[in-house]
Design a protein around this motif. Structure first.
Motif, short mmCIF file in Angstrom:
data_model
loop_
_atom_site.label_atom_id
_atom_site.label_comp_id
_atom_site.label_asym_id
_atom_site.label_seq_id
_atom_site.Cartn_x
_atom_site.Cartn_y
_atom_site.Cartn_z
N GLU A 6 -5.31 -10.22 -11.88
CA GLU A 6 -3.91 -9.80 -11.88
C GLU A 6 -3.60 -8.94 -10.64
O GLU A 6 -2.60 -9.15 -9.96
N ALA A 7 -4.48 -8.01 -10.34
CA ALA A 7 -4.29 -7.16 -9.15
C ALA A 7 -4.37 -7.99 -7.88
O ALA A 7 -3.55 -7.82 -6.97
N ALA A 8 -5.33 -8.91 -7.80
CA ALA A 8 -5.50 -9.73 -6.60
C ALA A 8 -4.28 -10.61 -6.37
O ALA A 8 -3.83 -10.78 -5.22
N ARG A 9 -3.72 -11.15 -7.44
CA ARG A 9 -2.53 -11.99 -7.28
C ARG A 9 -1.34 -11.19 -6.75
O ARG A 9 -0.46 -11.74 -6.10
N GLY A 10 -1.34 -9.89 -6.98
CA GLY A 10 -0.30 -9.03 -6.42
C GLY A 10 -0.38 -8.93 -4.90
O GLY A 10 0.58 -8.51 -4.26
N TRP A 11 -1.50 -9.30 -4.32
CA TRP A 11 -1.69 -9.27 -2.86
C TRP A 11 -1.29 -10.58 -2.19
O TRP A 11 -1.19 -10.65 -0.96
N ILE A 12 -1.08 -11.65 -2.98
CA ILE A 12 -0.73 -12.94 -2.39
C ILE A 12 0.54 -12.80 -1.56
O ILE A 12 1.51 -12.19 -1.99
N GLY A 13 0.49 -13.37 -0.37
CA GLY A 13 1.60 -13.26 0.57
C GLY A 13 1.41 -12.16 1.60
O GLY A 13 2.12 -12.11 2.60
N THR A 14 0.43 -11.28 1.38
CA THR A 14 0.13 -10.25 2.39
C THR A 14 -0.39 -10.96 3.64
O THR A 14 -1.27 -11.81 3.55
#
Length: 177
Positions: A6-14
């Motif tokens: 969940e946390a890693a998916r929050g970084w998608i697009g960085t």
């Protein structure tokens, strides 16, 4: 869903930025793992030294693997779980220097991935396997991982047979197994 995923998916697009670790602004593969450590566990256990894109290669030192072993809990390669930190060796004979986070694990697809790597791989690769699962009305998911990739930024990619063959170590964050 795993807290790590969940946390890693929050970084998608960085965006991909070498040696950076700032969600939304830029990171590389190590920066993604460091950022996740901060989100999940607090301050990083150690700060990495400055490194070049070919870091450790001239010396042949497994610096990234050694650091992961110091701070993450090692797992057997065949014990895949969502949230695992995966270490890749990009070329045979070179040092391991790419990291990602396992997002999706599927036993059916992992067995199929082994077949794809063989001489009798089914037509259509992973996309073909997904179509066959839908036609058979099976619930299937393609194994995937989240990583920062030069030229692409943070993305969730299929953990295809070529990527699977490059996995040399598997870890989990302390307290997240």
């Amino acid at each position: 869903m795993s807290r790590v995923v969940e946390a890693a998916r929050g970084w998608i697009g960085t965006p991909y930025v070498h040696q950076a670790s700032c969600k939304g602004a830029g990171c590389d593969c190590l920066g993604l793992i460091l950022g996740l450590w901060r989100e999940l566990l607090g301050a990083e256990p150690e700060l990495p030294p400055a490194y070049t894109m070919d870091w450790s290669e001239p010396q042949g030192a497994e610096a990234l693997w050694q650091a992961a072993t110091r701070h993450l809990a090692a797992k057997p390669l065949d014990a895949a779980a969502p949230g695992d930190v995966i270490l890749f060796r990009m070329r045979e004979g070179s040092v391991a220097k790419h990291l990602g986070v396992q997002a999706v694990v599927s036993t059916k697809e992992m067995r199929a991935a082994s077949a794809w790597a063989g001489a009798n791989a089914p037509a259509g690769g992973q996309a073909g396997a997904a179509r066959r699962c839908r036609r058979a009305k099976q619930v299937c998911s393609v194994p995937s991982f989240i990583h920062a990739y030069a030229g692409h930024g943070v993305v969730e990619s299929p953990l295809s047979p070529p990527w699977q063959r490059r996995i040399v170590a598997r870890f989990h964050f302390p307290g997240t197994s």
